[in-house]
Design a protein around this motif. Structure first.
Motif, PDB file in Angstrom:
ATOM      1  N   ARG A   5      49.219 -12.281  45.299  1.00  0.00           N
ATOM      2  CA  ARG A   5      49.850 -13.352  46.091  1.00  0.00           C
ATOM      3  C   ARG A   5      51.300 -13.566  45.667  1.00  0.00           C
ATOM      4  O   ARG A   5      52.181 -13.778  46.502  1.00  0.00           O
ATOM      5  CB  ARG A   5      49.069 -14.660  45.947  1.00  0.00           C
ATOM      6  CG  ARG A   5      47.892 -14.727  46.874  1.00  0.00           C
ATOM      7  CD  ARG A   5      47.314 -16.133  46.930  1.00  0.00           C
ATOM      8  NE  ARG A   5      45.882 -16.000  47.001  1.00  0.00           N
ATOM      9  CZ  ARG A   5      45.011 -16.454  46.122  1.00  0.00           C
ATOM     10  NH1 ARG A   5      45.414 -17.136  45.089  1.00  0.00           N
ATOM     11  NH2 ARG A   5      43.726 -16.253  46.275  1.00  0.00           N
ATOM     12  N   VAL A   6      51.553 -13.532  44.375  1.00  0.00           N
ATOM     13  CA  VAL A   6      52.927 -13.689  43.878  1.00  0.00           C
ATOM     14  C   VAL A   6      53.796 -12.537  44.361  1.00  0.00           C
ATOM     15  O   VAL A   6      54.923 -12.749  44.821  1.00  0.00           O
ATOM     16  CB  VAL A   6      52.948 -13.791  42.331  1.00  0.00           C
ATOM     17  CG1 VAL A   6      54.352 -13.640  41.784  1.00  0.00           C
ATOM     18  CG2 VAL A   6      52.345 -15.117  41.880  1.00  0.00           C
ATOM     19  N   LEU A   7      53.286 -11.315  44.278  1.00  0.00           N
ATOM     20  CA  LEU A   7      54.056 -10.158  44.738  1.00  0.00           C
ATOM     21  C   LEU A   7      54.344 -10.247  46.238  1.00  0.00           C
ATOM     22  O   LEU A   7      55.438  -9.916  46.686  1.00  0.00           O
ATOM     23  CB  LEU A   7      53.315  -8.859  44.420  1.00  0.00           C
ATOM     24  CG  LEU A   7      53.221  -8.497  42.938  1.00  0.00           C
ATOM     25  CD1 LEU A   7      52.329  -7.271  42.742  1.00  0.00           C
ATOM     26  CD2 LEU A   7      54.589  -8.279  42.335  1.00  0.00           C
ATOM     27  N   LYS A  38      39.406 -11.026  37.905  1.00  0.00           N
ATOM     28  CA  LYS A  38      39.487 -10.929  39.370  1.00  0.00           C
ATOM     29  C   LYS A  38      40.477 -11.941  39.932  1.00  0.00           C
ATOM     30  O   LYS A  38      41.324 -11.609  40.759  1.00  0.00           O
ATOM     31  CB  LYS A  38      38.118 -11.184  40.001  1.00  0.00           C
ATOM     32  CG  LYS A  38      37.119 -10.089  39.821  1.00  0.00           C
ATOM     33  CD  LYS A  38      35.840 -10.499  40.539  1.00  0.00           C
ATOM     34  CE  LYS A  38      34.660  -9.654  40.162  1.00  0.00           C
ATOM     35  NZ  LYS A  38      33.432 -10.119  40.816  1.00  0.00           N
ATOM     36  N   ASP A  39      40.348 -13.191  39.474  1.00  0.00           N
ATOM     37  CA  ASP A  39      41.228 -14.253  39.973  1.00  0.00           C
ATOM     38  C   ASP A  39      42.680 -14.000  39.598  1.00  0.00           C
ATOM     39  O   ASP A  39      43.588 -14.242  40.398  1.00  0.00           O
ATOM     40  CB  ASP A  39      40.790 -15.617  39.437  1.00  0.00           C
ATOM     41  CG  ASP A  39      39.441 -16.049  39.994  1.00  0.00           C
ATOM     42  OD1 ASP A  39      39.010 -15.486  41.024  1.00  0.00           O
ATOM     43  OD2 ASP A  39      38.821 -16.947  39.398  1.00  0.00           O
ATOM     44  N   ASP A  40      42.888 -13.494  38.390  1.00  0.00           N
ATOM     45  CA  ASP A  40      44.248 -13.208  37.936  1.00  0.00           C
ATOM     46  C   ASP A  40      44.897 -12.135  38.810  1.00  0.00           C
ATOM     47  O   ASP A  40      46.065 -12.236  39.181  1.00  0.00           O
ATOM     48  CB  ASP A  40      44.223 -12.773  36.470  1.00  0.00           C
ATOM     49  CG  ASP A  40      45.586 -12.801  35.826  1.00  0.00           C
ATOM     50  OD1 ASP A  40      46.436 -13.620  36.245  1.00  0.00           O
ATOM     51  OD2 ASP A  40      45.801 -12.010  34.891  1.00  0.00           O
ATOM     52  N   ASP A  82      54.554  -9.982  33.545  1.00  0.00           N
ATOM     53  CA  ASP A  82      53.248 -10.635  33.580  1.00  0.00           C
ATOM     54  C   ASP A  82      52.363 -10.058  34.685  1.00  0.00           C
ATOM     55  O   ASP A  82      51.159  -9.889  34.507  1.00  0.00           O
ATOM     56  CB  ASP A  82      53.415 -12.138  33.778  1.00  0.00           C
ATOM     57  CG  ASP A  82      54.114 -12.800  32.597  1.00  0.00           C
ATOM     58  OD1 ASP A  82      54.193 -12.179  31.513  1.00  0.00           O
ATOM     59  OD2 ASP A  82      54.589 -13.944  32.760  1.00  0.00           O
ATOM     60  N   ALA A  83      52.971  -9.745  35.836  1.00  0.00           N
ATOM     61  CA  ALA A  83      52.222  -9.148  36.939  1.00  0.00           C
ATOM     62  C   ALA A  83      51.680  -7.781  36.535  1.00  0.00           C
ATOM     63  O   ALA A  83      50.524  -7.449  36.819  1.00  0.00           O
ATOM     64  CB  ALA A  83      53.100  -9.030  38.177  1.00  0.00           C
TER      65      ALA A  83
END
Length: 144
Positions: free
Chosen positions: A100-102, A92-94, A68-69
């Motif tokens: 942030r997740v990474l 942009k937000d995605d 997903d990333a």
């Protein structure tokens, strides 16, 4: 192992939009696969850069959070090829959320839950061995 495929990208981006974002020929009827492949490679390298110190690479199987990333980063890269148009806020937000997740995975806040994968040792980890203590607290009492 690949984090995402052309088919994953085709599912995430409508066909007309994918063709417009990837192909520089306005009359083209299909997306430019080499451009999509370049964006996938770039996304995979960015993900590897975040995770290289924490996990042994490559992943097999690839966790869905990384798939997903990668899709999110490829989507952002494809939209970024068209600087004459505004980037959609959702894209942009995605990307911000993906980064942030990474970072959370890299910092150990979020784990990948790899069934067979082992976390790599922390960089700079030091291991020390020492001899058995000869003089304990009782022996030193007379020297105070």
């Amino acid at each position: 192992m690949r984090y995402c495929t052309h088919a994953d990208i085709a599912k995430a981006i409508p066909p007309v939009t994918l063709r417009q974002l990837s192909n520089d020929d306005p009359a083209a009827e299909l997306p430019d696969e080499s451009v999509v492949e370049d964006c996938i490679r770039s996304a995979e390298e960015l993900i590897d850069g975040y995770l290289r110190g924490r996990y042994s690479l490559p992943f097999d199987p690839v966790p869905t959070v990384l798939r997903d990333a990668a899709i999110s980063l490829v989507r952002y890269a494809l939209y970024g090829r068209r600087p004459e148009t505004d980037l959609p806020e959702a894209v942009k937000d995605d990307r911000k959320n993906t980064i942030r997740v990474l970072e959370s995975i890299r910092d150990g806040v979020v784990t990948l839950g790899m069934p067979s994968g082992q976390a790599a040792p922390e960089p700079g980890e030091i291991r020390v061995r020492s001899r058995k203590r000869r003089f304990g607290g009782d022996r030193w009492k007379g020297y105070e």
